[in-house]
Motif scaffolding. Structure first.
Motif, PDB file in Angstrom:
ATOM      1  N   PHE A 236       0.863  -1.185   0.000  1.00 35.22           N
ATOM      2  CA  PHE A 236       0.000   0.000   0.000  1.00 35.22           C
ATOM      3  C   PHE A 236       0.894   1.227   0.000  1.00 35.22           C
ATOM      4  CE2 PHE A 236      -2.071   3.580   2.027  1.00 35.22           C
ATOM      5  CZ  PHE A 236      -3.273   3.638   1.343  1.00 35.22           C
ATOM      6  N   TYR A 237       0.795   2.030  -1.058  1.00 36.53           N
ATOM      7  CA  TYR A 237       1.587   3.249  -1.129  1.00 36.53           C
ATOM      8  C   TYR A 237       0.883   4.377  -0.384  1.00 36.53           C
ATOM      9  CZ  TYR A 237       4.700   1.150  -4.544  1.00 36.53           C
ATOM     10  OH  TYR A 237       5.622   0.333  -5.163  1.00 36.53           O
ATOM     11  N   LEU A 313      -8.672  -7.428  14.232  1.00 34.86           N
ATOM     12  CA  LEU A 313      -8.863  -8.749  13.638  1.00 34.86           C
ATOM     13  C   LEU A 313     -10.316  -8.988  13.242  1.00 34.86           C
ATOM     14  CD1 LEU A 313      -6.580 -10.812  16.032  1.00 34.86           C
ATOM     15  CD2 LEU A 313      -6.130 -10.281  13.627  1.00 34.86           C
ATOM     16  N   LYS A 314     -11.244  -8.368  13.952  1.00 35.50           N
ATOM     17  CA  LYS A 314     -12.671  -8.566  13.658  1.00 35.50           C
ATOM     18  C   LYS A 314     -13.040  -7.999  12.294  1.00 35.50           C
ATOM     19  CE  LYS A 314     -17.297  -7.702  15.533  1.00 35.50           C
ATOM     20  NZ  LYS A 314     -18.069  -7.090  16.659  1.00 35.50           N
ATOM     21  N   THR A 315     -12.541  -6.804  11.989  1.00 34.65           N
ATOM     22  CA  THR A 315     -12.876  -6.163  10.712  1.00 34.65           C
ATOM     23  C   THR A 315     -11.785  -6.354   9.666  1.00 34.65           C
ATOM     24  OG1 THR A 315     -11.890  -4.049  11.368  1.00 34.65           O
ATOM     25  CG2 THR A 315     -14.213  -4.416  11.939  1.00 34.65           C
ATOM     26  N   VAL A 347      -6.460   0.371   6.218  1.00 30.25           N
ATOM     27  CA  VAL A 347      -6.180  -0.471   5.058  1.00 30.25           C
ATOM     28  C   VAL A 347      -6.642  -1.901   5.354  1.00 30.25           C
ATOM     29  CG1 VAL A 347      -4.290  -1.527   3.739  1.00 30.25           C
ATOM     30  CG2 VAL A 347      -4.269   0.928   4.193  1.00 30.25           C
ATOM     31  N   ASP A 348      -7.130  -2.574   4.347  1.00 29.45           N
ATOM     32  CA  ASP A 348      -7.546  -3.978   4.483  1.00 29.45           C
ATOM     33  C   ASP A 348      -6.330  -4.854   4.786  1.00 29.45           C
ATOM     34  OD1 ASP A 348      -8.008  -6.810   3.214  1.00 29.45           O
ATOM     35  OD2 ASP A 348     -10.014  -5.979   3.471  1.00 29.45           O
ATOM     36  N   LEU A 349      -6.417  -5.644   5.839  1.00 31.87           N
ATOM     37  CA  LEU A 349      -5.298  -6.479   6.274  1.00 31.87           C
ATOM     38  C   LEU A 349      -4.919  -7.521   5.236  1.00 31.87           C
ATOM     39  CD1 LEU A 349      -3.327  -7.765   8.340  1.00 31.87           C
ATOM     40  CD2 LEU A 349      -5.294  -8.933   9.351  1.00 31.87           C
ATOM     41  N   ASP A 350      -5.890  -8.107   4.574  1.00 30.97           N
ATOM     42  CA  ASP A 350      -5.627  -9.226   3.676  1.00 30.97           C
ATOM     43  C   ASP A 350      -5.267  -8.795   2.260  1.00 30.97           C
ATOM     44  OD1 ASP A 350      -6.255 -11.320   5.615  1.00 30.97           O
ATOM     45  OD2 ASP A 350      -8.299 -10.536   5.489  1.00 30.97           O
ATOM     46  N   LYS A 351      -5.783  -7.637   1.820  1.00 33.15           N
ATOM     47  CA  LYS A 351      -5.577  -7.208   0.436  1.00 33.15           C
ATOM     48  C   LYS A 351      -4.657  -5.998   0.316  1.00 33.15           C
ATOM     49  CE  LYS A 351     -10.309  -8.658  -0.695  1.00 33.15           C
ATOM     50  NZ  LYS A 351     -11.630  -8.163  -1.177  1.00 33.15           N
ATOM     51  N   GLY A 352      -4.496  -5.243   1.392  1.00 32.04           N
ATOM     52  CA  GLY A 352      -3.698  -4.030   1.319  1.00 32.04           C
ATOM     53  C   GLY A 352      -4.405  -2.894   0.611  1.00 32.04           C
ATOM     54  N   THR A 353      -5.724  -2.953   0.531  1.00 31.94           N
ATOM     55  CA  THR A 353      -6.487  -1.925  -0.171  1.00 31.94           C
ATOM     56  C   THR A 353      -6.984  -0.839   0.789  1.00 31.94           C
ATOM     57  OG1 THR A 353      -8.421  -3.365   0.025  1.00 31.94           O
ATOM     58  CG2 THR A 353      -7.223  -3.402  -2.061  1.00 31.94           C
ATOM     59  N   TYR A 354      -7.165   0.344   0.232  1.00 32.34           N
ATOM     60  CA  TYR A 354      -7.573   1.528   0.985  1.00 32.34           C
ATOM     61  C   TYR A 354      -8.983   1.381   1.544  1.00 32.34           C
ATOM     62  CZ  TYR A 354      -9.266   6.393   1.460  1.00 32.34           C
ATOM     63  OH  TYR A 354      -9.836   7.577   1.904  1.00 32.34           O
ATOM     64  N   LYS A 355      -9.179   1.824   2.803  1.00 29.38           N
ATOM     65  CA  LYS A 355     -10.518   1.906   3.394  1.00 29.38           C
ATOM     66  C   LYS A 355     -10.901   3.355   3.677  1.00 29.38           C
ATOM     67  CE  LYS A 355     -11.208  -2.702   5.330  1.00 29.38           C
ATOM     68  NZ  LYS A 355     -11.695  -3.480   6.512  1.00 29.38           N
ATOM     69  N   TRP A 356     -10.049   4.070   4.432  1.00 32.17           N
ATOM     70  CA  TRP A 356     -10.311   5.496   4.668  1.00 32.17           C
ATOM     71  C   TRP A 356      -9.048   6.180   5.149  1.00 32.17           C
ATOM     72  CZ3 TRP A 356      -9.063   6.816   9.561  1.00 32.17           C
ATOM     73  CH2 TRP A 356      -9.340   5.944  10.619  1.00 32.17           C
ATOM     74  N   HIS A 357      -9.093   7.497   5.125  1.00 34.69           N
ATOM     75  CA  HIS A 357      -8.004   8.273   5.709  1.00 34.69           C
ATOM     76  C   HIS A 357      -8.576   9.523   6.360  1.00 34.69           C
ATOM     77  CE1 HIS A 357      -8.374  10.912   2.191  1.00 34.69           C
ATOM     78  NE2 HIS A 357      -7.731  11.817   2.912  1.00 34.69           N
ATOM     79  N   ASP A 403     -13.614   7.668  14.881  1.00 36.85           N
ATOM     80  CA  ASP A 403     -14.492   6.526  14.711  1.00 36.85           C
ATOM     81  C   ASP A 403     -13.740   5.483  13.882  1.00 36.85           C
ATOM     82  OD1 ASP A 403     -16.509   4.848  13.150  1.00 36.85           O
ATOM     83  OD2 ASP A 403     -17.859   5.919  14.501  1.00 36.85           O
ATOM     84  N   ARG A 404     -13.645   4.277  14.406  1.00 33.75           N
ATOM     85  CA  ARG A 404     -12.821   3.255  13.757  1.00 33.75           C
ATOM     86  C   ARG A 404     -13.399   2.802  12.417  1.00 33.75           C
ATOM     87  NH1 ARG A 404     -11.581  -1.895  17.354  1.00 33.75           N
ATOM     88  NH2 ARG A 404     -11.593  -0.236  18.937  1.00 33.75           N
ATOM     89  N   LYS A 405     -14.709   2.889  12.260  1.00 34.72           N
ATOM     90  CA  LYS A 405     -15.345   2.416  11.038  1.00 34.72           C
ATOM     91  C   LYS A 405     -15.209   3.412   9.900  1.00 34.72           C
ATOM     92  CE  LYS A 405     -19.732   0.643   9.214  1.00 34.72           C
ATOM     93  NZ  LYS A 405     -21.150   0.321   9.535  1.00 34.72           N
ATOM     94  N   THR A 406     -15.362   4.696  10.185  1.00 34.99           N
ATOM     95  CA  THR A 406     -15.425   5.715   9.130  1.00 34.99           C
ATOM     96  C   THR A 406     -14.224   6.640   9.082  1.00 34.99           C
ATOM     97  OG1 THR A 406     -16.538   7.360  10.518  1.00 34.99           O
ATOM     98  CG2 THR A 406     -17.929   5.730   9.395  1.00 34.99           C
ATOM     99  N   GLY A 407     -13.474   6.726  10.173  1.00 37.54           N
ATOM    100  CA  GLY A 407     -12.377   7.672  10.255  1.00 37.54           C
ATOM    101  C   GLY A 407     -12.788   9.051  10.711  1.00 37.54           C
ATOM    102  N   ALA A 408     -14.072   9.277  10.891  1.00 35.07           N
ATOM    103  CA  ALA A 408     -14.551  10.592  11.333  1.00 35.07           C
ATOM    104  C   ALA A 408     -13.926  10.953  12.678  1.00 35.07           C
ATOM    105  CB  ALA A 408     -16.066  10.598  11.427  1.00 35.07           C
ATOM    106  N   LEU A 409     -13.531  12.207  12.821  1.00 34.49           N
ATOM    107  CA  LEU A 409     -12.926  12.667  14.062  1.00 34.49           C
ATOM    108  C   LEU A 409     -14.011  12.889  15.110  1.00 34.49           C
ATOM    109  CD1 LEU A 409     -10.164  13.457  15.286  1.00 34.49           C
ATOM    110  CD2 LEU A 409     -10.640  15.810  14.570  1.00 34.49           C
ATOM    111  N   ILE A 410     -13.990  12.077  16.161  1.00 33.51           N
ATOM    112  CA  ILE A 410     -14.971  12.216  17.243  1.00 33.51           C
ATOM    113  C   ILE A 410     -14.631  13.424  18.091  1.00 33.51           C
ATOM    114  CG2 ILE A 410     -15.907  11.129  19.323  1.00 33.51           C
ATOM    115  CD1 ILE A 410     -15.393   8.412  17.986  1.00 33.51           C
TER     116      ILE A 410
END
Length: 595
Positions: A236-237, A313-315, A347-357, A403-410
């Protein structure tokens, strides 16, 4: 990234043909002391994935750099506590052969301790007596280019193998029983500014590792390798090939004006050269004083990853923060937000693909990047509901809670250190701003106690002036585009700040004579352990911040403390070798304490 200081010179970078300094050029394994507790235990070393999954929920071993995949640096044992810590004394002191900065977090498995030093030495020790079981010296290549000292922050372990990142940008697997090399792979090219000082993370057969080099015009990444044979699984770059300009943000994550000239940046991007990135032989410039922007400047945009990712590990998600853009201070040659620098990334653990930033400082020209560990905990959201969160302590002096799911700053915390004149733009003559380029929270990993609901952060206060100058890409050499300088007339100091993760408010502060750099450890015994550059290794009451115990180790206590248990007895270990970055007194000792 990290800013180096030698007296009042902020940056000292090393690009060396390595000589026989600290024995760093010969590879060998030395086996000693084949009798006793540690020697017997080492023959049976086998760390399963189940052990790693639960590593932060047991008090026997310290199996990961920051305790577990959540990286809370919380030790659940309480034999050593607020009532008896005053009786803590050295159980043993182990001296390495490398007298240089020490930033390691020892790994402890069933009575065996694994310690790293600068120049990539690894020692296996009896964790009760300190007897050496074996010693490995990495054979470094002729070129190693690195920032902020020849540091190594530790190994990872899985099965019967250790994993080590090296200054010349290799990943090495060692037999945990003997220290013999199982495999070795080249991660990146050290001649282009890549290096490794971070400890790897191992999960489900994957070895995760980032890269240093944000001061040299690298293109940052996190990579996953097969733990079995070193095969590259994904990359992942941290600098995307397209879209690094982002949204042209005008404010930082806290809502303050960054004083960017967006029109000028957009014009520079529109006029980007069609040629390849500049090199030392061919600068991207018709005039040296005003380099043009090459079309594919993403290839040299920086974005190193300095510390371990946390792992959900769950997600099946990893979370890490990304360092500064290149060049550090001269932003005209890199228009846009410079994604994903100065950001937390999922980043996705198994694929190395982007989720959020989530980006903290778009288009950073102050070197106030994100470098410390991420941490997975549950917090109260704005409605008072407990939600999964990921948090980070920034060089800006804030703790950021997402927020761990969306990256939104709580929320973000109150400022832990003074902030002044933010975000004044650097000038050729120098502009004063606080925090200085070292922080806030540098690479120093925070700790979190579920008992107090407080996160503990080590902070620096170093007033600085920011100076800018035009600079074309120099081809893998130091590339700052200016300098940041400490102010000799202004006092520097450190601060432990205890922050409520549910409110963002500071519960207490404990100030020290010198800036703080290194790790913290909080325990179920109600203690917070940390070290100082003057050699003091301290224990504070985790609820109040009151100092309960201190021991001077004779050299800077700037590593990462850990705790473990052997035969029913709790130990606390701390590396005391000083720090290159802040020029604290060097040493070569690992101190282990017990009641």
């Amino acid at each position: 990234m990290f800013s180096e200081r030698k007296t009042f010179s902020i940056k000292v970078t090393v690009a060396v043909a390595l000589m026989a300094t600290a024995g760093a050029v010969s590879a060998q394994e030395i086996t000693r002391h084949k009798a006793g507790q540690g020697a017997a235990a080492i023959a049976h070393i086998n760390v399963s994935q189940k052990m790693l999954n639960g590593s932060d929920r047991q008090d026997r071993n310290w199996l990961q750099t920051n305790g577990g995949y959540a990286q809370t640096r919380y030790y659940p044992g309480s034999q050593i506590n607020t009532g008896n810590v005053k009786k803590l004394k050295p159980a043993f002191v182990f001296q390495t052969e490398v007298v240089e900065s020490m930033e390691t977090a020892p790994i402890v498995v069933d009575g065996v301790m694994y310690v790293t030093t600068s120049y990539d030495h690894v020692y296996a020790l009896d964790a009760v007596s300190g007897k050496e079981l074996w010693h490995y010296k990495q054979k470094l290549g002729p070129i190693a280019t690195y920032c902020c000292g020849p540091n190594n922050r530790g190994v990872a372990i899985s099965g019967g193998a250790l994993f080590l990142g090296t200054l010349d940008a290799k990943l090495v697997s060692l037999d945990a029983k003997t220290g013999k090399v199982l495999w070795e792979t080249q991660i990146a090219d050290p001649e282009k500014g890549y290096s490794e000082t971070m400890a790897p993370t191992v999960v489900d057969g994957k070895v995760l590792i980032g890269t240093n080099g944000g001061e040299y015009g690298i293109r940052g990444f996190v990579k996953a390798y097969s733990a079995a044979d070193g095969t590259l699984l994904w990359t992942f770059y941290t600098i995307p090939e397209q879209g690094s300009e982002g949204v042209w943000a005008t404010k930082d994550a806290t809502g303050r004006n960054l004083h960017r000239d967006i029109a000028a940046e957009k014009a520079a991007l529109a006029m980007a050269e069609m040629a390849a990135p500049a090199t030392a032989e061919k600068p991207a410039s018709a005039t040296v004083d005003k380099p043009a922007v090459p079309k594919d400047f993403y290839k040299t945009l920086g974005g190193g990853v300095w510390m371990n990712p946390s792992v959900d590990l769950k997600t099946r998600t990893i979370y890490f923060v990304v360092g500064n853009p290149s060049p550090d201070l001269y932003g005209a040659i890199r228009p846009g937000d410079n994604l994903y620098t100065d950001s937390m990334v999922a980043v996705d653990l198994d694929k190395g693909t982007y989720k959020w930033h989530s980006q903290y400082v778009p288009h950073d020209v102050w070197d106030l990047d994100a470098v410390s560990n991420t941490m997975l905990i549950d917090v109260k959201n704005k409605s008072g509901k407990m939600v999964p969160a990921v948090i980070h302590g920034g060089k800006t002096g804030h703790v950021y809670i997402h927020d761990r799911k969306t990256g939104a700053l709580i929320r973000f915390s109150q400022a832990m250190i003074p902030q002044e004149n933010m975000w004044v733009l650097p000038t050729p003559e120098g502009a004063r701003m606080l925090p200085g380029a070292n922080g806030g929270v540098e690479w120093s990993p925070m700790a979190f106690s579920p008992k107090t609901r407080l996160v503990y952060a080590l902070n620096l206060h170093q007033p600085m002036t920011y100076h800018v100058e035009a600079a074309a890409y120099p081809g893998g050499k130091l590339w700052l585009g200016g300098a940041f300088k400490t102010i000799p007339t202004e006092k520097q100091w450190g601060r432990v700040a205890a922050v409520s993760v549910d409110t963002g408010k500071i519960a207490w502060k404990h100030d020290t004579e010198q800036p703080l750099i290194g790790g913290g450890l909080v325990t179920a015994g109600g203690l917070f352990f940390f070290g100082e550059g003057n050699g003091n290794f301290d224990a504070l009451d985790a609820k109040t911040g009151k100092k309960l115990w201190s021991f001077n180790c004779g050299a800077g206590a700037n590593a990462m403390p850990v705790s473990y248990m052997v035969k029913g007895k709790q130990y606390v270990a701390m590396g005391c070798g000083g720090n290159t970055q802040l020029d604290f007194k060097r040493g070569n000792s690992v101190f282990v304490f017990a009641l």
